[in-house]
Structure formats: C-alpha cells, structure tokens
Design an enzyme around this catalytic site. Structure first.
Site, PDB file in Angstrom:
ATOM      1  N   ARG A   1       3.552  98.599  42.478  1.00 26.88           N
ATOM      2  CA  ARG A   1       3.368  99.543  43.602  1.00 26.88           C
ATOM      3  C   ARG A   1       2.790  98.872  44.844  1.00 26.88           C
ATOM      4  NH1 ARG A   1       2.248 102.232  39.515  1.00 26.88           N
ATOM      5  NH2 ARG A   1       1.943 100.234  38.516  1.00 26.88           N
ATOM      6  N   THR A   2       1.890  97.937  44.701  1.00 33.51           N
ATOM      7  CA  THR A   2       1.315  97.336  45.904  1.00 33.51           C
ATOM      8  C   THR A   2       2.389  96.560  46.657  1.00 33.51           C
ATOM      9  OG1 THR A   2      -0.794  97.151  44.761  1.00 33.51           O
ATOM     10  CG2 THR A   2      -0.539  95.861  46.762  1.00 33.51           C
TER      11      THR A   2
ATOM     12  N   LYS B   1       5.287  73.194  42.956  1.00 30.37           N
ATOM     13  CA  LYS B   1       5.510  71.748  43.168  1.00 30.37           C
ATOM     14  C   LYS B   1       4.253  71.079  43.698  1.00 30.37           C
ATOM     15  CE  LYS B   1      10.332  72.479  44.595  1.00 30.37           C
ATOM     16  NZ  LYS B   1      11.233  72.357  45.755  1.00 30.37           N
TER      17      LYS B   1
ATOM     18  N   ARG C   1      -0.953  88.553  47.322  1.00 27.22           N
ATOM     19  CA  ARG C   1      -1.759  88.722  46.105  1.00 27.22           C
ATOM     20  C   ARG C   1      -1.779  87.388  45.376  1.00 27.22           C
ATOM     21  NH1 ARG C   1      -0.947  93.541  41.830  1.00 27.22           N
ATOM     22  NH2 ARG C   1      -2.164  94.553  43.465  1.00 27.22           N
TER      23      ARG C   1
ATOM     24  N   HIS D   1      -9.545  94.371  46.604  1.00 27.68           N
ATOM     25  CA  HIS D   1      -8.218  94.962  46.830  1.00 27.68           C
ATOM     26  C   HIS D   1      -8.412  96.031  47.908  1.00 27.68           C
ATOM     27  CE1 HIS D   1      -4.257  96.367  46.241  1.00 27.68           C
ATOM     28  NE2 HIS D   1      -4.224  96.510  44.931  1.00 27.68           N
TER      29      HIS D   1
HETATM   30  C1  NCD Z   1      -4.518  97.329  40.373  1.00 28.93           C
HETATM   31  C2  NCD Z   1      -4.672  95.858  40.697  1.00 28.93           C
HETATM   32  O1  NCD Z   1      -3.683  95.123  40.757  1.00 28.93           O
HETATM   33  O2  NCD Z   1      -5.816  95.487  40.927  1.00 28.93           O
HETATM   34  N1  NCD Z   1      -3.228  97.787  40.558  1.00 28.93           N
HETATM   35  C3  NCD Z   1      -2.839  98.175  41.809  1.00 28.93           C
HETATM   36  O3  NCD Z   1      -2.744  97.391  42.705  1.00 28.93           O
HETATM   37  N2  NCD Z   1      -2.637  99.484  42.012  1.00 28.93           N
HETATM   38  C4  NCD Z   1      -5.131  97.744  39.104  1.00 28.93           C
HETATM   39  C5  NCD Z   1      -4.700  97.091  37.825  1.00 28.93           C
HETATM   40  O4  NCD Z   1      -3.853  96.206  37.801  1.00 28.93           O
HETATM   41  O5  NCD Z   1      -5.222  97.507  36.794  1.00 28.93           O
END
Ligand code: NCD
Length: 337
Positions: A57-58, A86, A107, A135
């Site tokens: 989703r992110t 690499k 990320r 986050h």
């Molecule tokens: C979370 C994350 O990646 O920190 N997910 C998200 O981005 N909605 C929570 C998780 O992975 O548990």
C-alpha cells in the site's frame, strides 16, 4: 516549516501548524481521490519510487497519489533489481536517481538510510519507512483517520485515549505516531506489548515529558477497555534474527469480535497500519471484525491517498494550482466510494 523543496524524513520535523496544513490540503484532495474530478497539475513531473523492502500500500499509494495529480512514476523495487546489488553506495544512487526525478519516495531496511540518501539527493525525498525507525506519512494518515473517526463520536484529538498493541519495539508506524501525538494535549497512551517488544524508552519519556499519560501493559483486555482507538500492529518478523523468535510473540494479542464486544466501549475505533497477519498463528485482528463498522483499516488506506497527494502538492508547491488544472471525470466511477 517551509514545504516547497523539503524532505519528509521524520515526524519530528513538524509542528502542529504544519500538521493542520497537511490535513487541510488532504481534505481538498478528496474530489480527486474519489474520482469526481481529474487534475493534471503535475503533468510532466516524475516520482522516483524506490522500495528496497516489501511494500504494497505505501508503494502503490505513493505512486497512485502522484498519478492522480497528473505525474508519472518510475519504480525500483528490491535490492536485486538495483545497482545497490553491485555495490553502489546510497550516495551514488541518490546522485543518479535524483537526476531522473522531481521527488523520490523511498523505503529501506536500515535505520537512517533514507536520511543518508536524502543528504545526497538533488530533489526532495519522502521516507516511506527506514528500518524500525520511522514512517512519517503513515503516522500522518493515521492521525488524519483518527481525527475524522473520533469527530463523528463527539471526541477530539485533545485528551485522545489510544491503545497501541503488538510489536512496539520494531514497529516504525507506532514510533512515528507517538512522536506525532506529542504535538497535542493530554493524550492518554496505553502501550500493550510483550516485555521484550516494548516501545523504545526515549519515545515513552518524550511523551511523558510533554505532559501525556503513558501506561505500559502486557494485558490486552484491560488495556482496551477505556480508549477511543485500538491501534493493532503486526509482529515485525523481518526484524527478528529467526522465525522461531518471532513465533514467540506472534498471536499473543488477538482482537476479535467477542473480545471487542465484551471489553471495549461501544464504537471504539479499530485501526492497523496493515498488512494484518491473517495466518492462523497470528490473527492480531481477526477476520470476524470485517463487518464491524468501527473497523477503520480500509478508511486508513483510502486516507493514505489524500495525505500523500497533499505531501506532493505541498513539496512541489502546486497547492493553489490543483483546481485550475481540473476537469470532470469522463469514465464510470459508480459504486466504489
Ligand atoms: C507498515 C510498515 O511497513 O511499517 N506497513 C505500512 O506501511 N502500512 C506496517 C507493517 O509492515 O507491519
């Protein structure tokens, strides 16, 4: 803060007025996210989407939010598909990728890595999660959701009562959310976790030092009895040294309809950043809650679009132009919202 051209790396960079500004812009994005109108305000702009850890989703909502503003998305996912495999440094990757993009969402599994990347980037970088650290866009969409959910229940963000449940040690979403709640007044936070997965001490101390009440517990039922929000989290198995170690904690705190009915106040809001772990031995939020109208998890994901659109519009300084580039939607949009 000055939004145009800024990186979004940590919740700590925001003051209360910044959060209000983001939420006001997010509200204005609703007609676009709900497909009532289309805007091309970011026509020609490119989002570099770099996700070096699993994400659904992110990653997709950052991309879709950028698309909804009329921009294009270029994606890299996983180390194996990137020159980092690499031996390329974050510095070099940042210098290169920022030449191809107008803004980057990233990320990475290492704490501090997104800030390191941002320091070398020539364009703004948004932290989509750096290890177990932070986050920030998730915390913003969580608070945006909390605000709208409790408004309909006659409550406000001041004196909010919230229980955070699960892996509070490695969960970056709850770290960022606690830092965000500090900006409000008189919040009561109940932190429910196994002893080994407690919220980092400095985050708890910071909340207390800013006048908030924090209780820590390893008992689910008693802890969720008098709160406005139950915010459940997944055991972050990827941060443990082995699956066996993660198994010690998986399934420890399970909320289901029966527990909810017997222990929560009526209309307590249930949240989770997702993904919820629906495997038999986990189930921190049971599927039998799916028909509970207080389950806000998919309203959270919908709100994520609004908040991410707002961040892009603010960072790229087009807030006042969004409506000027709008037109009506020309395709069938019925039934979805
Ligand atoms: C979370 C994350 O990646 O920190 N997910 C998200 O981005 N909605 C929570 C998780 O992975 O548990």
């Amino acid at each position: 803060m000055q939004f145009p051209g800024s990186h979004i790396l940590s919740i700590q960079q925001f003051e209360r007025a910044d959060v209000e500004r983001i939420f006001a812009v997010a509200d204005a994005m609703a007609p676009y996210a709900q497909r009532e109108k289309v805007t091309r305000v970011l026509d020609g702009a490119i989002l570099g989407s770099m996700f070096f850890e699993p994400s659904t989703r992110t990653r997709v909502s950052f991309g879709s939010a950028f698309n909804l503003l009329g921009g294009e998305v270029r994606e890299t996912t996983g180390f194996e598909n990137s020159a980092i495999a690499k031996g390329e440094s974050l510095y070099d990757t940042a210098r290169v990728l920022s030449g191809y993009s107008d803004v980057i969402a990233m990320r990475h599994p290492a704490e501090g890595s997104v800030a390191e990347f941002a320091a070398a980037s020539r364009v703004p970088v948004i932290n989509g999660g750096d290890g177990s650290n932070e986050h920030p866009s998730q915390a913003l969409l969580d608070l945006y959701t909390i605000r709208s959910e409790i408004a309909t229940r006659g409550r406000g963000l001041e004196q909010l009562r919230i229980a955070m449940v699960g892996d509070l040690r490695y969960g970056r979403t709850v770290h960022s959310l606690c830092k965000l709640l500090r900006l409000f007044q008189g919040v009561q936070v109940v932190l429910v976790s196994p002893e080994a997965l407690r919220m980092p001490g400095e985050i708890v101390e910071d909340l207390r030092a800013t006048g908030h009440e924090v209780l820590e517990s390893d008992q689910l039922e008693a802890s969720i009895a008098h709160v406005d929000i139950v915010y459940s989290t997944r055991i972050q198995e990827e941060r443990f040294s082995s699956q066996e170690e993660a198994d010690l904690y998986r399934g420890r705190f399970r909320l289901n309809q029966n527990i909810y009915t017997h222990h929560c106040e009526p209309n307590t809001v249930i949240m989770h950043p997702l993904p919820r772990d629906s495997r038999e031995n986990a189930r921190e939020l049971d599927d039998d809650l799916n028909d509970n109208p207080n389950l806000a998890i998919f309203r959270q994901t919908d709100n994520g679009m609004l908040v991410r659109m707002a961040l892009f519009a603010l960072i790229l300084d087009v807030v006042d132009q969004v409506d000027r580039h709008a037109r009506a939607v020309s395709w069938y949009t019925g039934g979805r919202f």
